[in-house]
Design a protein around this motif. Structure first.
Motif, PDB file in Angstrom:
ATOM      1  N   GLU A  35     -19.071  -7.631  -0.014  1.00 34.23           N
ATOM      2  CA  GLU A  35     -18.872  -7.986  -1.424  1.00 34.23           C
ATOM      3  C   GLU A  35     -19.080  -9.494  -1.669  1.00 34.23           C
ATOM      4  O   GLU A  35     -19.874  -9.864  -2.542  1.00 34.23           O
ATOM      5  CB  GLU A  35     -17.478  -7.537  -1.861  1.00 34.23           C
ATOM      6  CG  GLU A  35     -17.213  -7.684  -3.332  1.00 34.23           C
ATOM      7  CD  GLU A  35     -15.833  -7.135  -3.714  1.00 34.23           C
ATOM      8  OE1 GLU A  35     -14.833  -7.506  -3.072  1.00 34.23           O
ATOM      9  OE2 GLU A  35     -15.769  -6.340  -4.645  1.00 34.23           O
TER      10      GLU A  35
ATOM     11  N   THR B 198      -7.792   0.443   4.577  1.00 34.94           N
ATOM     12  CA  THR B 198      -9.069   1.164   4.450  1.00 34.94           C
ATOM     13  C   THR B 198     -10.091   0.150   3.970  1.00 34.94           C
ATOM     14  O   THR B 198      -9.892  -0.469   2.926  1.00 34.94           O
ATOM     15  CB  THR B 198      -8.908   2.319   3.429  1.00 34.94           C
ATOM     16  OG1 THR B 198      -7.930   3.209   3.976  1.00 34.94           O
ATOM     17  CG2 THR B 198     -10.206   3.062   3.222  1.00 34.94           C
TER      18      THR B 198
ATOM     19  N   SER C 223     -19.553  -1.856   0.536  1.00 32.20           N
ATOM     20  CA  SER C 223     -20.995  -1.880   0.782  1.00 32.20           C
ATOM     21  C   SER C 223     -21.614  -3.038   0.000  1.00 32.20           C
ATOM     22  O   SER C 223     -20.994  -3.584  -0.914  1.00 32.20           O
ATOM     23  CB  SER C 223     -21.649  -0.560   0.354  1.00 32.20           C
ATOM     24  OG  SER C 223     -21.400  -0.326  -1.002  1.00 32.20           O
TER      25      SER C 223
ATOM     26  N   ILE D 221       0.832  -1.205   0.000  1.00 39.02           N
ATOM     27  CA  ILE D 221       0.000   0.000   0.000  1.00 39.02           C
ATOM     28  C   ILE D 221       0.866   1.254   0.000  1.00 39.02           C
ATOM     29  O   ILE D 221       1.783   1.387   0.811  1.00 39.02           O
ATOM     30  CB  ILE D 221      -0.932   0.002   1.235  1.00 39.02           C
ATOM     31  CG1 ILE D 221      -2.006  -1.051   1.050  1.00 39.02           C
ATOM     32  CG2 ILE D 221      -1.555   1.365   1.462  1.00 39.02           C
ATOM     33  CD1 ILE D 221      -3.055  -1.050   2.124  1.00 39.02           C
TER      34      ILE D 221
ATOM     35  N   LEU E 282     -13.464   0.464   3.364  1.00 42.00           N
ATOM     36  CA  LEU E 282     -14.735   0.970   2.843  1.00 42.00           C
ATOM     37  C   LEU E 282     -15.348   0.013   1.808  1.00 42.00           C
ATOM     38  O   LEU E 282     -14.700  -0.337   0.819  1.00 42.00           O
ATOM     39  CB  LEU E 282     -14.498   2.339   2.194  1.00 42.00           C
ATOM     40  CG  LEU E 282     -15.761   3.036   1.721  1.00 42.00           C
ATOM     41  CD1 LEU E 282     -16.540   3.565   2.918  1.00 42.00           C
ATOM     42  CD2 LEU E 282     -15.416   4.150   0.747  1.00 42.00           C
TER      43      LEU E 282
ATOM     44  N   ARG F 121     -11.651  -5.443  -6.424  1.00 39.43           N
ATOM     45  CA  ARG F 121     -12.178  -4.100  -6.617  1.00 39.43           C
ATOM     46  C   ARG F 121     -11.728  -3.150  -5.513  1.00 39.43           C
ATOM     47  O   ARG F 121     -11.735  -3.485  -4.329  1.00 39.43           O
ATOM     48  CB  ARG F 121     -13.705  -4.177  -6.653  1.00 39.43           C
ATOM     49  CG  ARG F 121     -14.209  -5.215  -7.678  1.00 39.43           C
ATOM     50  CD  ARG F 121     -15.683  -5.134  -7.923  1.00 39.43           C
ATOM     51  NE  ARG F 121     -16.467  -5.150  -6.701  1.00 39.43           N
ATOM     52  CZ  ARG F 121     -17.730  -4.789  -6.639  1.00 39.43           C
ATOM     53  NH1 ARG F 121     -18.357  -4.389  -7.730  1.00 39.43           N
ATOM     54  NH2 ARG F 121     -18.374  -4.844  -5.491  1.00 39.43           N
TER      55      ARG F 121
ATOM     56  N   CYS G  24     -10.867 -11.086  -3.756  1.00 41.27           N
ATOM     57  CA  CYS G  24      -9.541 -11.052  -3.133  1.00 41.27           C
ATOM     58  C   CYS G  24      -9.253  -9.836  -2.249  1.00 41.27           C
ATOM     59  O   CYS G  24      -8.157  -9.722  -1.703  1.00 41.27           O
ATOM     60  CB  CYS G  24      -8.462 -11.204  -4.204  1.00 41.27           C
ATOM     61  SG  CYS G  24      -8.274  -9.707  -5.164  1.00 41.27           S
TER      62      CYS G  24
ATOM     63  N   ASP H   6      -8.672 -11.446   2.394  1.00 40.50           N
ATOM     64  CA  ASP H   6      -8.220 -10.074   2.654  1.00 40.50           C
ATOM     65  C   ASP H   6      -6.965 -10.199   3.511  1.00 40.50           C
ATOM     66  O   ASP H   6      -6.732 -11.240   4.144  1.00 40.50           O
ATOM     67  CB  ASP H   6      -9.305  -9.280   3.411  1.00 40.50           C
ATOM     68  CG  ASP H   6      -9.117  -7.774   3.271  1.00 40.50           C
ATOM     69  OD1 ASP H   6      -9.862  -7.141   2.505  1.00 40.50           O
ATOM     70  OD2 ASP H   6      -8.207  -7.219   3.934  1.00 40.50           O
ATOM     71  N   VAL H   7      -6.191  -9.135   3.560  1.00 43.42           N
ATOM     72  CA  VAL H   7      -4.997  -9.158   4.405  1.00 43.42           C
ATOM     73  C   VAL H   7      -5.330  -8.762   5.848  1.00 43.42           C
ATOM     74  O   VAL H   7      -4.577  -9.053   6.769  1.00 43.42           O
ATOM     75  CB  VAL H   7      -3.915  -8.217   3.805  1.00 43.42           C
ATOM     76  CG1 VAL H   7      -4.256  -6.742   4.012  1.00 43.42           C
ATOM     77  CG2 VAL H   7      -2.550  -8.526   4.345  1.00 43.42           C
TER      78      VAL H   7
HETATM   79  C1  LIG Z   1     -11.472  -0.268   0.049  1.00 44.13           C
HETATM   80  S1  LIG Z   1     -11.519  -1.966   0.508  1.00 44.13           S
HETATM   81  C2  LIG Z   1     -12.388  -2.629  -0.879  1.00 44.13           C
HETATM   82  C3  LIG Z   1     -13.413  -3.662  -0.456  1.00 44.13           C
HETATM   83  C4  LIG Z   1     -14.205  -4.292  -1.593  1.00 44.13           C
HETATM   84  N1  LIG Z   1     -13.357  -4.982  -2.522  1.00 44.13           N
HETATM   85  C5  LIG Z   1     -15.040  -3.271  -2.323  1.00 44.13           C
HETATM   86  O1  LIG Z   1     -14.723  -2.894  -3.443  1.00 44.13           O
HETATM   87  O2  LIG Z   1     -16.043  -2.830  -1.753  1.00 44.13           O
HETATM   88  C6  LIG Z   1      -9.829  -2.486   0.230  1.00 44.13           C
HETATM   89  C7  LIG Z   1      -9.488  -3.796   0.923  1.00 44.13           C
HETATM   90  O3  LIG Z   1      -8.241  -4.253   0.408  1.00 44.13           O
HETATM   91  C8  LIG Z   1      -7.538  -4.882   1.454  1.00 44.13           C
HETATM   92  N2  LIG Z   1      -6.101  -4.941   1.124  1.00 44.13           N
HETATM   93  C9  LIG Z   1      -5.205  -3.934   1.094  1.00 44.13           C
HETATM   94  N3  LIG Z   1      -3.980  -4.393   0.781  1.00 44.13           N
HETATM   95  C10 LIG Z   1      -4.102  -5.731   0.591  1.00 44.13           C
HETATM   96  C11 LIG Z   1      -3.172  -6.771   0.269  1.00 44.13           C
HETATM   97  N4  LIG Z   1      -1.881  -6.530   0.050  1.00 44.13           N
HETATM   98  N5  LIG Z   1      -3.642  -8.031   0.172  1.00 44.13           N
HETATM   99  C12 LIG Z   1      -4.963  -8.303   0.376  1.00 44.13           C
HETATM  100  N6  LIG Z   1      -5.879  -7.358   0.703  1.00 44.13           N
HETATM  101  C13 LIG Z   1      -5.454  -6.083   0.814  1.00 44.13           C
HETATM  102  C14 LIG Z   1      -7.849  -4.014   2.667  1.00 44.13           C
HETATM  103  O4  LIG Z   1      -7.623  -4.699   3.884  1.00 44.13           O
HETATM  104  C15 LIG Z   1      -9.318  -3.651   2.429  1.00 44.13           C
HETATM  105  O5  LIG Z   1     -10.180  -4.520   3.116  1.00 44.13           O
END
Ligand SMILES: C[S@@+](CC[C@H](N)C(=O)[O-])C[C@H]1O[C@@H](n2cnc3c(N)ncnc32)[C@H](O)[C@@H]1O
Length: 282
Positions: free
Chosen positions: A120, A80, A84, A30, A82, A220, A113, A144-145
């Protein structure tokens, strides 16, 4: 306490922020832009209070040991989440159409993923159940991580306002309404919760515990946090997991993948492997 430097509870310098940027980039990819410094401070301040530490730099020192138990809390604090239910609903409609056109005897396989708190993957499952009923087998892996987000996803408990846009029949079919101390909350019914395989996966890891071929990948609103180089590498790896006509769903601002990485666009941030692609695939 305000976030202004003179009112801060804990010492926090530019250097601390740069250390945080480097640590989180190396571990989960990130990119925290310069504008995120205050957000980082407030999130780490919570960790300092929870651990009884008195300085951000000492807190960061402990992370130099890559195996330190605080690492997971550090990651959870900086992601982050966020999301829905039925965000970008057209993607779920596209998925249903794909499955209608590809009747398979094997279970349909979908990997979500960056599943965050579960809205989702549950939307994917509800869309497929509504279209095909429970008879059509689906293997849905949601990863998720962030372990805290995953714990919420597994629990499947949401405030009523988070499901306010769902129709009454859908609510009745797939959610239990909380009573007593749970009033104002809903919970995904057990048979739906059990139909999702939740796991922790860091997309930066060299190995993903996901078996090819996949019919669809939902990735996404996570690419926006990665550098273009990381995005490219991930896209190549995702491509190798997809069925020849499988679908890749990106977030609404992630149309960037339309060229060069072996996909072609089906419109509205949906992609499929390009059969003519001959690029390097590693
Ligand atoms: C903004 S959310 C998006 C959630 C969902 N995909 C959506 O579009 O509504 C981003 C997600 O990506 C995860 N994330 C960030 N870096 C990651 C990584 N290296 N591997 C797996 N997940 C990751 C975060 O923990 C977070 O839950």
């Amino acid at each position: 306490m305000t976030g202004a430097p003179e009112h801060r509870e804990f010492a926090y310098t530019e250097r601390d922020f740069r250390r945080v940027q480097a640590l989180i980039m190396a571990r989960i990819g990130i990119h925290l832009g310069a504008g995120k410094s205050q957000m980082v401070y407030s999130r780490l301040a919570r960790r300092l209070r929870a651990t009884g530490m008195t300085s951000v730099s000492v807190y960061l020192d402990q992370l130099e040991d890559g195996e330190h138990l605080e690492w997971q809390n550090f990651i959870n604090a900086l992601t982050t989440n966020l999301t829905s239910f039925f965000r970008e609903n057209h993607h779920f409609e596209t998925l249903v159409e794909y499955f209608r056109d590809h009747p398979a005897s094997e279970p349909l396989t979908v990997w979500c993923c960056a599943a965050s708190t579960g809205e989702e993957p549950y939307s994917i499952l509800i869309a497929l159940r509504e279209a095909f009923g429970p008879g059509k087998p689906v293997h849905l892996i949601a990863t998720d991580v962030d372990t805290q987000a995953l714990a919420s996803a597994r629990a499947g408990v949401y405030a009523m306002e988070r499901v306010s846009k769902l129709s009454r029949p859908v609510l009745r079919k797939y959610f239990h309404k909380g009573r007593g101390p749970q009033a104002g909350m809903v919970r995904i019914k057990p048979e739906l919760r059990e139909a999702v395989e939740f796991r922790q996966v860091n997309l930066l890891d060299g190995r993903w515990p996901v078996e090819a071929p996949l019919d669809a990948i939902f990735c996404r609103n996570v690419f926006i946090y990665f550098t273009p180089e990381t995005q490219k590498q991930l896209l190549r790896r995702f491509r190798r997991l997809l069925q020849p006509e499988g679908l890749f769903f990106a977030g609404h601002s992630e149309s960037l993948i339309s060229s060069g990485e072996g996909y072609h666009s089906l419109g509205r941030t949906v992609f499929t492997p390009d059969p003519t692609f001959t690029g390097v695939s590693s």
